[in-house]
Every structure is written in C-alpha cells, then in structure tokens.
Design a protein around this motif. Sequence first.
Motif, mmCIF file in Angstrom:
data_model
loop_
_atom_site.group_PDB
_atom_site.id
_atom_site.type_symbol
_atom_site.label_atom_id
_atom_site.label_comp_id
_atom_site.label_asym_id
_atom_site.label_seq_id
_atom_site.Cartn_x
_atom_site.Cartn_y
_atom_site.Cartn_z
ATOM 1 N N ALA A 1 52.512 56.306 30.189
ATOM 2 C CA ALA A 1 52.868 57.417 29.311
ATOM 3 C C ALA A 1 52.329 57.103 27.925
ATOM 4 C CB ALA A 1 54.382 57.587 29.263
ATOM 5 N N SER A 2 51.595 58.048 27.330
ATOM 6 C CA SER A 2 51.093 57.888 25.974
ATOM 7 C C SER A 2 52.033 58.612 25.017
ATOM 8 C CB SER A 2 49.677 58.456 25.844
ATOM 9 O OG SER A 2 48.778 57.751 26.675
ATOM 10 N N VAL B 1 54.353 47.427 27.219
ATOM 11 C CA VAL B 1 54.343 48.316 26.057
ATOM 12 C C VAL B 1 53.243 47.850 25.101
ATOM 13 C CG1 VAL B 1 55.649 49.237 24.111
ATOM 14 C CG2 VAL B 1 56.825 48.705 26.275
ATOM 15 N N GLU B 2 52.293 48.747 24.826
ATOM 16 C CA GLU B 2 51.185 48.427 23.921
ATOM 17 C C GLU B 2 51.155 49.439 22.779
ATOM 18 O OE1 GLU B 2 46.803 46.809 24.755
ATOM 19 O OE2 GLU B 2 47.025 48.918 25.305
ATOM 20 N N SER B 3 50.915 48.953 21.574
ATOM 21 C CA SER B 3 50.939 49.834 20.395
ATOM 22 C C SER B 3 49.623 49.771 19.630
ATOM 23 C CB SER B 3 52.092 49.438 19.463
ATOM 24 O OG SER B 3 52.106 50.260 18.311
ATOM 25 N N THR B 4 49.275 50.878 18.980
ATOM 26 C CA THR B 4 48.122 50.932 18.068
ATOM 27 C C THR B 4 48.596 51.482 16.728
ATOM 28 O OG1 THR B 4 47.529 53.146 18.889
ATOM 29 C CG2 THR B 4 46.435 51.258 19.907
ATOM 30 N N TRP B 5 48.096 50.912 15.644
ATOM 31 C CA TRP B 5 48.494 51.372 14.313
ATOM 32 C C TRP B 5 47.483 50.902 13.276
ATOM 33 C CZ3 TRP B 5 50.158 46.974 16.573
ATOM 34 C CH2 TRP B 5 50.217 45.809 15.804
ATOM 35 N N VAL B 6 47.554 51.474 12.102
ATOM 36 C CA VAL B 6 46.719 51.070 10.978
ATOM 37 C C VAL B 6 47.577 50.223 10.053
ATOM 38 C CG1 VAL B 6 45.360 51.840 9.008
ATOM 39 C CG2 VAL B 6 45.298 53.139 11.143
ATOM 40 N N ASN C 1 43.042 48.365 8.280
ATOM 41 C CA ASN C 1 42.344 48.115 9.537
ATOM 42 C C ASN C 1 43.205 48.530 10.735
ATOM 43 O OD1 ASN C 1 40.046 46.909 8.294
ATOM 44 N ND2 ASN C 1 41.190 44.985 8.082
ATOM 45 N N PRO C 2 42.556 49.024 11.783
ATOM 46 C CA PRO C 2 43.309 49.392 12.992
ATOM 47 C C PRO C 2 43.738 48.147 13.769
ATOM 48 C CG PRO C 2 40.963 49.710 13.344
ATOM 49 C CD PRO C 2 41.121 49.345 11.900
ATOM 50 N N HIS C 3 44.884 48.243 14.385
ATOM 51 C CA HIS C 3 45.415 47.133 15.173
ATOM 52 C C HIS C 3 45.844 47.647 16.546
ATOM 53 C CE1 HIS C 3 45.695 44.296 11.736
ATOM 54 N NE2 HIS C 3 45.893 45.412 11.038
ATOM 55 N N LYS C 4 45.714 46.776 17.542
ATOM 56 C CA LYS C 4 46.165 47.098 18.897
ATOM 57 C C LYS C 4 46.790 45.843 19.478
ATOM 58 C CE LYS C 4 44.527 49.079 23.278
ATOM 59 N NZ LYS C 4 43.338 49.606 24.009
ATOM 60 N N GLU C 5 48.028 45.959 19.955
ATOM 61 C CA GLU C 5 48.735 44.762 20.402
ATOM 62 C C GLU C 5 49.759 45.101 21.489
ATOM 63 O OE1 GLU C 5 51.861 41.508 18.487
ATOM 64 O OE2 GLU C 5 50.400 42.503 17.176
ATOM 65 N N ILE C 6 49.889 44.202 22.448
ATOM 66 C CA ILE C 6 50.964 44.333 23.438
ATOM 67 C C ILE C 6 52.250 43.854 22.787
ATOM 68 C CG2 ILE C 6 51.873 43.489 25.645
ATOM 69 C CD1 ILE C 6 49.037 43.366 26.686
ATOM 70 N N MET C 7 53.188 44.755 22.627
ATOM 71 C CA MET C 7 54.432 44.442 21.942
ATOM 72 C C MET C 7 55.399 43.661 22.826
ATOM 73 S SD MET C 7 53.487 45.727 19.192
ATOM 74 C CE MET C 7 54.969 45.253 18.289
ATOM 75 N N GLY D 1 55.623 57.273 9.427
ATOM 76 C CA GLY D 1 54.894 57.408 10.674
ATOM 77 C C GLY D 1 55.819 57.545 11.871
ATOM 78 N N ARG D 2 55.312 58.149 12.950
ATOM 79 C CA ARG D 2 56.127 58.393 14.140
ATOM 80 C C ARG D 2 56.011 57.270 15.180
ATOM 81 N NH1 ARG D 2 57.400 63.818 14.887
ATOM 82 N NH2 ARG D 2 58.857 62.990 16.446
ATOM 83 N N GLY D 3 54.952 56.469 15.127
ATOM 84 C CA GLY D 3 54.786 55.371 16.076
ATOM 85 C C GLY D 3 53.986 55.759 17.298
ATOM 86 N N ASN D 4 52.866 55.053 17.538
ATOM 87 C CA ASN D 4 52.009 55.321 18.693
ATOM 88 C C ASN D 4 52.060 54.154 19.676
ATOM 89 O OD1 ASN D 4 50.279 57.847 17.850
ATOM 90 N ND2 ASN D 4 50.329 56.518 16.049
ATOM 91 N N CYS D 5 52.206 54.480 20.944
ATOM 92 C CA CYS D 5 52.229 53.417 21.954
ATOM 93 C C CYS D 5 51.953 53.983 23.348
ATOM 94 C CB CYS D 5 53.589 52.695 21.959
ATOM 95 S SG CYS D 5 54.965 53.685 22.599
ATOM 96 N N THR D 6 51.665 53.090 24.256
ATOM 97 C CA THR D 6 51.597 53.449 25.669
ATOM 98 C C THR D 6 52.594 52.564 26.423
ATOM 99 O OG1 THR D 6 49.823 51.852 26.137
ATOM 100 C CG2 THR D 6 49.173 54.101 25.561
#
Length: 273
Positions: free
Chosen positions: A92-93, A170-175, A180-186, A230-235
Amino acid sequence: MNYIILVLAGFLLASCATTSPKSMKSEDERFVVKPIVKSDFTKKPSDLNQVSPSNKNPIGVVIAAAGIIINVASKMLDNASKKFTADYENLASIDDFYTTGTLDLTYSGIFLSRFAKIEGKEKNVFNMKLKIIQSKDGSAFKFQPFFPNLSYSKCKVKADSIDILVKVVVESTWVGSDGNPHKEIMGNDEFLISGVKFIDDMDRDTNTNESPPMPVGHWIANIPRSRPDGRGNCTIKVTVIETDNFGKRSKAIAEFLSTNKDDITAIFDALKP
C-alpha cells in the motif's frame, strides 16, 4: 538399507495422497493491501472489499551407493515440501500517514484480502486486519494482527488448517532539512499464526474472545515528514506465507538427510555384508 529406502518411499508416496478440496486455489488470484481509515476499521470484510483497489500481483533404479540414495531422497522431499508452501505479496502506498498539521494517524490499520476464482466465480478466500497502534508520545507505532479468515488456501493442504506467516516492511521517502531526498526502511515485523482453520463465514468478526490472542509487533519509528506540516509518505509491503504441516515435516527430513549425509552413508557402508 532396504528398510530405510522403504520408509523414505512411504513418506514420499504419502505426499501424493488426497489433498483438501479447500487447498491449491490460485486461479486469477489478486491480493489487496489497503489502508483503513478510523471510521472504516470496524466494518465487515465484505464492506471493505467493495472499495478495494483491483490491482493484481500478480524409483526402480539400481543405486550404487548410499550417498546417492540420500541425495535423491533429500531432493524429492525438498520438492514435495515446496508444494505445501505458497506466498503472495503486495503493498500500500500512503502519502497521508498523518492528518493535516498533526502527528495523529490518518489510518487505524491495514486490510489484507486475497481473491481467487472458485468454480468460475471470484471469491474472497483470505482476509485479515492489522491494527496500527501509536505510542503515547506519538514517536512510534506498531502493528497488532487480528486472527485471519480463510476459506481456501493457495498452498497444498492435507488437514483442515494451515500456518500463516505475515511479514510487514515499512519504507519511507522524504526530503531532509539538507534539501536532499531520503529513502529508508523504517522497520519490519512478522507474525506467525498457527492452526488457521478453513471457514465459510468470511465476514466473521475476529476481534473477539473466541479467537486466540494475537501477538503485538515491535515499535517502528514514526514516518519522517519533509516539512513540519507534512503528511508523511511511505509504503507498507505485506507478504503472506501459507504452510501446511506436511510440508514442514518433509522439508525438515530433507534438511536432516542432506546435513547428515556422510554419517548416514558411513552407517550403510558398515552394514554391507
């Protein structure tokens, strides 16, 4: 040696025995992973399915040495075990993990639902809820699974129940503040639910005292926000693994034979006339 061969042959032949008519159903399957808003969490699975997205995921040979027997038996048992295990996954995105301007969660859980064609009609054959529990200070969250409903399995089954392992990532992307953009498994978690029996009522309320107590997962750090409001982006990726006990036993025996091949071969050699 002949006795060992007969035992292994008997076990392998057992894998060909009649399977449950409730098993091995995967024609035109689709697996839905859907976030549930708070007002919908208590709804019946049939109601939640009405608004689900439609994405698809998609022997008679002379053996010269005991070692060869072990290799053949181990491979056959390992192949047999694979038929008794099946998996499916989807994600789910989410781009609104929080409500506007707060750390309050938009969603109170995740709804899992698998469909397959049964006798020419698409039916909901598995459903389950994962409740999202937020920490008191709002800095983390964790999942609590509800007992699943299961009418047909994807894996091969000999009994009237299976074990289900649910894995969540759970993986998130944010600035970041550096721009800089970041992508990390939370975080990730998994839940093993044993003895899930086949039922007919796929709308059964599993949040009752009649269901076995479900384990609560581990804390996962909150989803980062690109800005204060921000609302928070994740998958949220969910993998479901179905397993029949026969598959577990055959896999265990295959691993034992493979690991102890030299010792077993030595015993056979010592018994030769």
